[in-house]
Design a protein around this motif. Structure first.
Motif, PDB file in Angstrom:
ATOM      1  N   PRO A  91       0.815  -1.216   0.000  1.00 22.54           N
ATOM      2  CA  PRO A  91       0.000   0.000   0.000  1.00 22.54           C
ATOM      3  C   PRO A  91       0.849   1.266   0.000  1.00 22.54           C
ATOM      4  O   PRO A  91       1.967   1.276   0.510  1.00 22.54           O
ATOM      5  CB  PRO A  91      -0.829  -0.106   1.288  1.00 22.54           C
ATOM      6  CG  PRO A  91      -0.205  -1.176   2.096  1.00 22.54           C
ATOM      7  CD  PRO A  91       0.663  -1.997   1.208  1.00 22.54           C
ATOM      8  N   LEU A  93      -0.454   4.088   1.323  1.00 19.27           N
ATOM      9  CA  LEU A  93      -0.774   4.593   2.658  1.00 19.27           C
ATOM     10  C   LEU A  93      -0.333   3.575   3.698  1.00 19.27           C
ATOM     11  O   LEU A  93      -0.214   2.394   3.406  1.00 19.27           O
ATOM     12  CB  LEU A  93      -2.284   4.826   2.785  1.00 19.27           C
ATOM     13  CG  LEU A  93      -2.898   5.822   1.808  1.00 19.27           C
ATOM     14  CD1 LEU A  93      -4.412   5.846   1.970  1.00 19.27           C
ATOM     15  CD2 LEU A  93      -2.320   7.208   2.024  1.00 19.27           C
ATOM     16  N   LEU A  95      -1.587   1.505   5.886  1.00 19.58           N
ATOM     17  CA  LEU A  95      -2.791   0.834   6.362  1.00 19.58           C
ATOM     18  C   LEU A  95      -2.445  -0.116   7.502  1.00 19.58           C
ATOM     19  O   LEU A  95      -1.344  -0.643   7.569  1.00 19.58           O
ATOM     20  CB  LEU A  95      -3.454   0.073   5.213  1.00 19.58           C
ATOM     21  CG  LEU A  95      -3.838   0.906   3.994  1.00 19.58           C
ATOM     22  CD1 LEU A  95      -4.443   0.019   2.912  1.00 19.58           C
ATOM     23  CD2 LEU A  95      -4.792   2.016   4.379  1.00 19.58           C
ATOM     24  N   LEU A 112     -10.078   3.418   3.313  1.00 18.87           N
ATOM     25  CA  LEU A 112      -8.678   3.740   3.046  1.00 18.87           C
ATOM     26  C   LEU A 112      -8.071   2.819   1.989  1.00 18.87           C
ATOM     27  O   LEU A 112      -7.245   3.254   1.189  1.00 18.87           O
ATOM     28  CB  LEU A 112      -7.857   3.685   4.330  1.00 18.87           C
ATOM     29  CG  LEU A 112      -8.092   4.823   5.322  1.00 18.87           C
ATOM     30  CD1 LEU A 112      -7.251   4.607   6.579  1.00 18.87           C
ATOM     31  CD2 LEU A 112      -7.793   6.173   4.693  1.00 18.87           C
ATOM     32  N   ASP A 116      -6.390   4.091  -1.241  1.00 20.72           N
ATOM     33  CA  ASP A 116      -5.023   3.678  -1.513  1.00 20.72           C
ATOM     34  C   ASP A 116      -4.878   3.207  -2.960  1.00 20.72           C
ATOM     35  O   ASP A 116      -3.897   3.528  -3.627  1.00 20.72           O
ATOM     36  CB  ASP A 116      -4.604   2.564  -0.556  1.00 20.72           C
ATOM     37  CG  ASP A 116      -3.156   2.163  -0.762  1.00 20.72           C
ATOM     38  OD1 ASP A 116      -2.272   2.904  -0.297  1.00 20.72           O
ATOM     39  OD2 ASP A 116      -2.918   1.118  -1.406  1.00 20.72           O
ATOM     40  N   ARG A 117      -5.845   2.447  -3.468  1.00 20.06           N
ATOM     41  CA  ARG A 117      -5.782   1.970  -4.851  1.00 20.06           C
ATOM     42  C   ARG A 117      -5.806   3.145  -5.827  1.00 20.06           C
ATOM     43  O   ARG A 117      -5.065   3.170  -6.808  1.00 20.06           O
ATOM     44  CB  ARG A 117      -6.945   1.012  -5.124  1.00 20.06           C
ATOM     45  CG  ARG A 117      -6.940   0.364  -6.477  1.00 20.06           C
ATOM     46  CD  ARG A 117      -5.796  -0.641  -6.652  1.00 20.06           C
ATOM     47  NE  ARG A 117      -4.722  -0.051  -7.447  1.00 20.06           N
ATOM     48  CZ  ARG A 117      -3.426  -0.336  -7.363  1.00 20.06           C
ATOM     49  NH1 ARG A 117      -3.003  -1.223  -6.519  1.00 20.06           N
ATOM     50  NH2 ARG A 117      -2.538   0.252  -8.109  1.00 20.06           N
TER      51      ARG A 117
END
Length: 150
Positions: A91, A93, A95, A112, A116-117
């Motif tokens: 990711p 971010l 996560l 999220l 993120d994607r």
């Protein structure tokens, strides 16, 4: 407070590729020399370079006079390619795994993950517009980077 990433592999990979592209001395560059430029251990540099070697961006030769060279022209290497090699599906971010019994945590995590994607797609699209040669040109111009001495 400045956020510091825990995964520096992408930045190190781009640094090393740019260094190799900018050398005006023929022959391989040692892991020790690359590590000194990156300010990391040679072991870490080799670990970062492994997927780049496996994909054909760089080649290495063992031995006392061994080291690393680019396998392709810097103009043909996009930063998106490097990103995919070192980032993979990790990711963008940071996560975390929430308590599976917490509906708020599960909802936040889903939201999220979707964000993120989107961010990963946007990052990769932008990086696809930049080559290692572009980074070298910017480094030489903006950073007043000199050629590597031997």
């Amino acid at each position: 407070m400045v956020a510091t990433p825990t995964n520096t592999q992408f930045a190190v990979a781009v640094h090393v590729l740019t260094y190799l592209a900018g050398t005006d001395v023929p022959g391989p560059v040692s892991s020790d020399e690359l590590a000194a430029s990156v300010n990391a251990s040679p072991v870490y540099v080799r670990r970062v370079l492994t997927p780049l070697r496996e994909s054909g961006l760089v080649a290495s030769t063992p031995g006392a006079r061994g080291g690393w060279v680019l396998s392709r022209a810097a103009e043909t290497m996009t930063l998106a390619e490097v990103w995919r090699l070192v980032q993979g599906d990790d990711p963008v971010l940071g996560l975390h795994g929430p308590n599976p019994r917490c509906p708020t945590g599960l909802g936040v995590n889903r939201a999220l993950a979707a964000l993120d994607r989107e961010l990963a797609d946007a990052v990769e699209a932008r990086l696809g517009e930049v080559t290692v040669a572009d980074v070298l040109r910017d480094a030489l111009t903006v950073g007043k980077m000199g050629r590597r001495p031997r």
